[in-house]
Each structure stands twice: as structure tokens, then as C-alpha cells.
Design an enzyme around this catalytic site. Sequence first.
Site, PDB file in Angstrom:
ATOM      1  N   GLU A 166      -5.057  -7.058 -19.220  1.00  0.00           N
ATOM      2  CA  GLU A 166      -5.052  -7.285 -17.770  1.00  0.00           C
ATOM      3  C   GLU A 166      -3.796  -6.682 -17.144  1.00  0.00           C
ATOM      4  OE1 GLU A 166      -4.935 -10.970 -14.514  1.00  0.00           O
ATOM      5  OE2 GLU A 166      -5.274 -11.385 -16.640  1.00  0.00           O
ATOM      6  N   ARG A 167      -2.665  -6.918 -17.773  1.00  0.00           N
ATOM      7  CA  ARG A 167      -1.402  -6.424 -17.221  1.00  0.00           C
ATOM      8  C   ARG A 167      -1.286  -4.913 -17.313  1.00  0.00           C
ATOM      9  NH1 ARG A 167       1.526 -11.838 -19.649  1.00  0.00           N
ATOM     10  NH2 ARG A 167       0.975 -13.120 -17.824  1.00  0.00           N
ATOM     11  N   ARG A 208       6.098  17.584   9.149  1.00  0.00           N
ATOM     12  CA  ARG A 208       6.658  16.867  10.298  1.00  0.00           C
ATOM     13  C   ARG A 208       8.028  17.424  10.660  1.00  0.00           C
ATOM     14  NH1 ARG A 208       5.358  13.911  14.765  1.00  0.00           N
ATOM     15  NH2 ARG A 208       6.924  12.312  15.196  1.00  0.00           N
TER      16      ARG A 208
END
Length: 380
Positions: free
Chosen positions: A243-244, A269
Amino acid sequence: MKRQIFSAEHEAFRDTVRTFLAKEVLPHYEQWEKDGIVSRQAWLAAGKQGLLGLAVPEEYGGGGQSDFRYSAVLAEEFTRAGAAGLALGLHNDIVGPYLTGLATEEQKRRWLPGFCDGSLITAIAMTEPGAGSDLQGIRTTAEDRGDHWLLNGSKTFISNGILADLVVVVARTTPEGGAKGLSLLVVERGAEGFERGRNLDKIGQKSQDTAELFFHDVRVPKDHLLGELNGAFVHLMTNLAQERMGIAVAGIAAAEHLLEITTSYVKEREAFGRPLSKLQHIRFEIAEMATECAVTRTFIDRCIVDHSGGELDAVHASMAKWWATELQKRVADRCLQLHGGYGYMTECRVAKAFTDGRIQTIYGGTTEIMKEIIGRSLLG
């Protein structure tokens, strides 16, 4: 640096995932965000495409592929697409191992085909209003009534909570057992006394249904016990590394993608008559983030390989989880800053990544818990 952990088969799978995202997810994602939930059709489409049950044996309709690198590809591509709402990682990598590793043959034949074709969506219910990382605080109880368990209690922050057809519930089966008095029980949609609360309103991952669940005298059949009686603590600890790792993989993928977006933005930009990229401060910011991502990527890729080979321990999984997600959080904040006012607008990809990713340092075990696990392994 060129990544060296994936084969041609993994990259072909990556192309499949990208095609799926372009066709079945991204055209609908804005509506899912408004609805606060994804369409069940997307789950069925994922099953048809072979994206569910990657590690489930072929005899039950799965992919029969235990190589975690395929799950890593899936996590990376969904993260880059900003499509956290369709929680395939939760289904495949968190709930999946409980069903394939703990279920009896009868349970596997009952649940795994639907798990793989997308007709049976899953969730795991561990967190309670008064108990998160501390399993000893769990108060949901399952009383042995001879031919069934009588389940009572409530859970919260449950991902897939609204859509789930099958919920793996962590419940106390031995009152005095502490963390070792817990068991895993499977509750199916439609069980009498099983109710879903509100779809919780989060700051990010709007299309990912996260709910409260309530159990009022739910009669759970005895054959819905998953794994060993009073064995939930060991079962949970065994599967937490994967899971981790899934969270860590998403963390570094998000940081890298944010860096790509922001590098392109500062080149285009202009401020004071020249691109932002010509300003030394901006160049230093990009240089720092690029270096942090490169170093983290090397470690995470090593962990992916180790986990695929069954060699990753809980400590290194905890290191990967806390470091990658904290990096993700820092990079998201810095990239939003470099976008200026545009970065604060909800339609900006950086803004969405900022809010969607904030949960990463919390679920699956907070950063503080990860540090405790690592520190305890070193200092006792």
C-alpha cells in the site's frame, strides 16, 4: 537519467493504460468531479481492458501477473493524468492481496471474477472516528453468535465507500485482545443493517467517493471471515508495504509531472520583458526540484524492483512513502508559487495537483507514523 526497471512488456502496458485514460476516463472526468463519484461504467471498462486484478490468478479471471512494476505503471499514468478518482490502485494493490492471499477457495470463486471484470468494486474499512493509525483504538465489534457474526460500529474516510459492493471490515472479535483481537470480515452490498453515510466533501480528489459506513446488528455469515480469527493485525502489517509503495510511486510521479509543467511555464511566461526562466531565482528553484526528483526517483525505482522480487521490507517502504509524498507536497507548493496567480485558479493543472495530492502524506500511514516505524527499527 534513463530509467532501467521496465521491459518492453511494461511499456506496452503503459501504452494500453494511456489509451484507456484518453478514451474512458479523461472525457468524463470533469463530470465525475462535479458528481463526486465516478461512473460504474468506468470500472467495467477497466475490467474489460484488463486493468483490474493484475495479480489475480488467471483461473479467476485475473492477469496472473504478480510483478509490481505493472501496478507502478498504472499508478504513474493515472497520476500524470490527474485521475485519482478512479481508485484502481486501492482495488488492485490494497484490497486485492487480502482476497488472493487469505480467501478460501470458495471465497475466491465467489468474489474474484467480479473483482477482475469490474462488476464488484471493493473497499477496506479500517479507520474510525476515534481510531486511525492506532489499531488498538478500533471499537467496531463482531460478536460470535454461533452461525454468524453480529457486527456493530462505524467507519469513516473510506475510499470507494459509496460504490463498494464488497467491504473488508476490520472488527474486534476478542474484546481483551488489543490490536491482536481484531479480525477481517467481508460485508457485501445489501446486507441488512449496513448503511452508508454521506459522501464526504474533501478539498481534493473530488471524484473519489469517500464515505462514512455504519453497521447496525449486521449478520455476517461465518464463511465471510477473511484469514485467521484474530489475525487481522498480522494480515494488515503484511500488506502495508505494498500500500505504501503504491502511494510512494504516485508521489514521485506527481512531483516529476509538476516539475515538467512548471519548467515549460517559466520558459513561456514573461516578467520585466523576459521569460521567467532567465531569472536566477527561478533557475535555482527548478534546479533544486529537478535534483530532488532525480535522487528520489532512483530510490523509488530500487524499491519497486525490490518489492517486485519480494525483498522490500516495511522500513524501506516507510522511507519511500514519507519521503516521496513530502517531496510531492513541497514541489506542488513551489510550482504553484511559480505559476503566480494562475496557479491559484482551479482550472490550472498545478492547482488541482496541489489539492488532490495533499492527502498523500496522510493516508496509508502519516509521515509521522512512517518516521516512528523507521526510528523504532534503528533505535528500538
